[in-house]
Design an enzyme around this catalytic site. Structure first.
Site, PDB file in Angstrom:
ATOM      1  CE1 TYR A 189       0.408  -7.746  -2.009  1.00  0.00           C
ATOM      2  CE2 TYR A 189      -0.653  -8.273  -4.081  1.00  0.00           C
ATOM      3  CZ  TYR A 189      -0.594  -8.376  -2.706  1.00  0.00           C
ATOM      4  OH  TYR A 189      -1.536  -9.107  -2.042  1.00  0.00           O
ATOM      5  CG  HIS A 238      -4.745  -5.051   0.597  1.00  0.00           C
ATOM      6  ND1 HIS A 238      -3.645  -4.728  -0.162  1.00  0.00           N
ATOM      7  CD2 HIS A 238      -4.488  -6.282   1.088  1.00  0.00           C
ATOM      8  CE1 HIS A 238      -2.768  -5.719  -0.133  1.00  0.00           C
ATOM      9  NE2 HIS A 238      -3.260  -6.673   0.633  1.00  0.00           N
TER      10      HIS A 238
END
Length: 324
Positions: free
Chosen positions: A64, A130
């Site tokens: 992000y 992730h």
């Protein structure tokens, strides 16, 4: 703050630990400015408001990031004003950009320490591997990634280790192969897709705690609608807009309806430790917390579910995982 007097943020036990997580939690991907400009003061106010209203779990990731902002850094700055015993933090490893993946033990060990520094903490409560479905071969997860994270756990740098990704069958397969503490799943428990209900008993049997993310189906269940890069087919996006417009005509924001439903269901109370929602302003935090006490209009809900029904359990799984 009289308006919130009746909001009693429930806390749910994380597995067999002494940790209790707020039923609603703070997704910090918007703090990177990925959905609109963000300044540090706005993030500080959002995080402060979240803690005031009982939210204690914050989620971020190295992925992000925009050209100018990293969610981890912005969140770390905001949390530096909050006592450490007031929050739990989760960040991720293995995916570092749209096409940048590295699950090797050496890289993961290095980036977790970088994340700790970005977040201005001395340890992470949770670390998540992730988006592991992008791997062609999952063996590196068992041979390198998990052992590296367990070593960091022994060193006191992380407390609990989990995985995230999109296809539920891939997440379950990995949990069956190696002992993990939690799974972070997205887009599988909301007004469009409820497939998590089928998989939850399997995760629970393995002692894996479930975190539910994206209860608004990656922005599809909002008045604004999904971003252009949303992977769902365009026919579905038209139907989602029809549902949002129907809600608006009846004086209700579809995101409030969708979030209230996801937070209040019996399934959520029995199977999900926390529901993760992206937020980046104090106003968004307040609106999301209000969903905990907003009564659900049963007739409106039934009509919205009817509109969305042709796409019930819509997924976009990669072919390579369908036979796993």
């Amino acid at each position: 703050n009289a308006e919130y007097r009746d909001v009693k943020m429930q806390k749910r036990k994380f597995g067999n630990t002494d940790i209790y997580l707020s039923e609603l939690s703070f997704g910090a991907s918007p703090l990177a400015g990925l959905y609109g400009d963000v300044v540090q003061k706005q993030a500080d106010d959002a995080v402060k408001k979240a803690v005031e209203l009982g939210i204690n779990f914050f989620d971020t990731a190295p992925l992000y990031s925009s050209e100018t902002l990293k969610s981890e850094v912005v969140l770390g700055n905001a949390l530096s004003h909050i006592p450490r015993d007031k929050f739990y933090i989760n960040t991720k490893c293995g995916r570092y950009g749209i096409d940048k993946f590295d699950y090797s033990g050496a890289t993961v060990s290095k980036t977790v320490i970088e994340s700790i520094n970005n977040l201005k903490v001395s340890y992470l409560d949770f670390i998540t591997i992730h988006d592991l479905e992008f791997l062609d071969d999952l063996e590196i997860i068992f041979n390198e990634t998990v052992p590296a994270l367990r070593k960091l756990q022994q060193d006191g740098k992380v407390r609990y280790v989990g995985i995230s990704g999109y296809p539920l069958n891939v997440l379950l397969y990995v949990c069956k192969r190696v002992s993990l503490d939690f799974v972070l799943t997205y887009c599988h428990y909301n007004l469009v897709n409820t497939m998590l209900e089928q998989f939850a008993p399997e995760f629970q049997k393995l002692g894996v705690t479930i975190i539910n993310a994206s209860p608004l189906f990656m922005g599809a269940l909002t008045p604004k609608g999904p971003a252009p890069f949303h992977p769902a087919p365009s026919d579905f996006k038209k139907v989602a807009k029809e549902a949002a417009d129907y809600c608006q005509k009846n004086g209700v924001d579809i995101s409030t309806l969708g979030l209230s439903w996801a937070l209040k269901s019996d399934f959520t109370h029995s199977a999900i430790v926390t529901t993760l929602v992206g937020m980046c302003s104090a106003q968004e935090v307040e609106n999301n917390v209000k969903s905990l006490t907003t009564p659900i209009d049963k007739d409106l809900l039934a009509k919205v579910q009817e509109i969305l029904k042709p796409y019930h359990n819509l997924t976009w799984y990669d072919e390579k995982w369908k036979s796993l």
